[in-house]
Design a protein around this motif. Structure first.
Motif, mmCIF file in Angstrom:
data_model
loop_
_atom_site.group_PDB
_atom_site.id
_atom_site.type_symbol
_atom_site.label_atom_id
_atom_site.label_comp_id
_atom_site.label_asym_id
_atom_site.label_seq_id
_atom_site.Cartn_x
_atom_site.Cartn_y
_atom_site.Cartn_z
ATOM 1 N N THR A 220 0.686 -1.293 0.395
ATOM 2 C CA THR A 220 0.291 -0.152 0.036
ATOM 3 C C THR A 220 0.570 0.857 0.226
ATOM 4 O O THR A 220 0.543 2.534 0.054
ATOM 5 C CB THR A 220 -1.040 -0.266 1.110
ATOM 6 N N GLN A 221 1.765 1.331 0.112
ATOM 7 C CA GLN A 221 3.075 1.619 0.175
ATOM 8 C C GLN A 221 3.499 2.743 -0.755
ATOM 9 O O GLN A 221 3.572 3.874 -1.179
ATOM 10 C CB GLN A 221 4.687 2.152 1.053
ATOM 11 N N CYS A 222 2.318 2.151 -2.103
ATOM 12 C CA CYS A 222 2.815 2.443 -3.504
ATOM 13 C C CYS A 222 1.679 2.732 -3.878
ATOM 14 O O CYS A 222 1.535 2.982 -5.135
ATOM 15 C CB CYS A 222 3.512 0.860 -4.310
ATOM 16 N N LYS A 223 0.956 2.814 -3.784
ATOM 17 C CA LYS A 223 -0.217 3.355 -3.570
ATOM 18 C C LYS A 223 -0.176 5.188 -4.436
ATOM 19 O O LYS A 223 0.629 5.771 -3.442
ATOM 20 C CB LYS A 223 -1.548 3.748 -2.917
ATOM 21 N N ALA A 224 -0.281 5.785 -5.403
ATOM 22 C CA ALA A 224 -0.427 7.547 -5.601
ATOM 23 C C ALA A 224 -1.154 7.835 -4.062
ATOM 24 O O ALA A 224 -2.011 7.953 -3.682
ATOM 25 C CB ALA A 224 -0.675 7.707 -6.960
#
Length: 224
Positions: A220-224
């Motif tokens: 989820t750290q990769c969600k914009a």
């Protein structure tokens, strides 16, 4: 199709010193449709960046071409240090080669072997990803976006840890026979975080190969 990350074996001591927090996850034995790393359209036989070294360009790299419905986008800045740039470019080429093997329906394709080192788990990871698509009768379609690339170069200059995020929210599997696109409902399962240890040697100047790979699911750290 959601990617099934392989469990990561204990890394070699030199490799472990480079890796960030371990994020490999267990192999999902379910039969749900899985996405996997994408690839650019057109010729990917050379390094992704025009600033790659002349040595790298001189290598006899495998030619990879892809259909127009299939795209991989890298949102990143070229590292200023030449070895970091080469390691990042070939980490991207390794990911391309996995998808090329899927599109070719060939679990022994030469491209992923060219960009991986059989001494680590990366080559086995690539082969398993390709084989599960072959077994399922699937290929890939859509757009996959990579971002947040980071390269940590080892002190010896011959090993680097490459990490980046992967957004699969617009990337899908497709049944080969029916041409049906296997769309999935957007969720946290669309995001992955990759860590790939890349190595180089004097025998193949300019070429970096993937030795080990860890993939975090639901990143989820990769969600914009």
């Amino acid at each position: 199709m959601k990617r099934r990350p392989l469990p990561v074996a204990a890394a070699l001591a030199a490799t472990a010193a480079l890796l960030l927090t371990a994020c490999g996850s267990g192999d999902d034995s379910s039969k749900d449709n899985d996405k996997i790393a994408g690839a650019d359209t057109g010729d990917a036989g050379k390094s992704a960046s025009p600033s790659a070294s002349a040595e790298a360009d001189a290598l006899d790299r495998p030619k990879m071409t892809f259909p127009s419905d299939f795209k991989m986008v890298f949102d990143r800045t070229e590292p200023s240090e030449s070895k970091e740039a080469a390691a990042l470019n070939d980490a991207e080429n390794f990911v391309r080669a996995i998808n090329y093997g899927i599109l070719q329906q060939d679990a022994e394709d030469a491209a992923y072997k060219f960009y991986s080192d059989p001494r680590g788990n990366a080559q086995a990871y690539a082969k398993k990803q390709i084989q599960q698509y072959i077994d399922g009768g699937w290929t890939v379609t859509g757009t996959q976006r990579y971002s947040g690339a980071k390269v940590d170069l080892a002190s010896d200059g011959n090993r680097a840890s490459v990490s980046f995020c992967d957004d699969d929210s617009k990337f899908y599997g497709k049944e080969i026979k029916s041409k049906k696109v296997l769309k999935t409902k957007p969720s946290n399962k669309d995001y992955y975080f990759f860590e790939i240890v890349m190595t180089t040697s004097n025998e193949a100047k300019g070429l970096w190969t993937a030795e080990t790979i860890e993939v975090q699911k639901e990143a989820t750290q990769c969600k914009a």
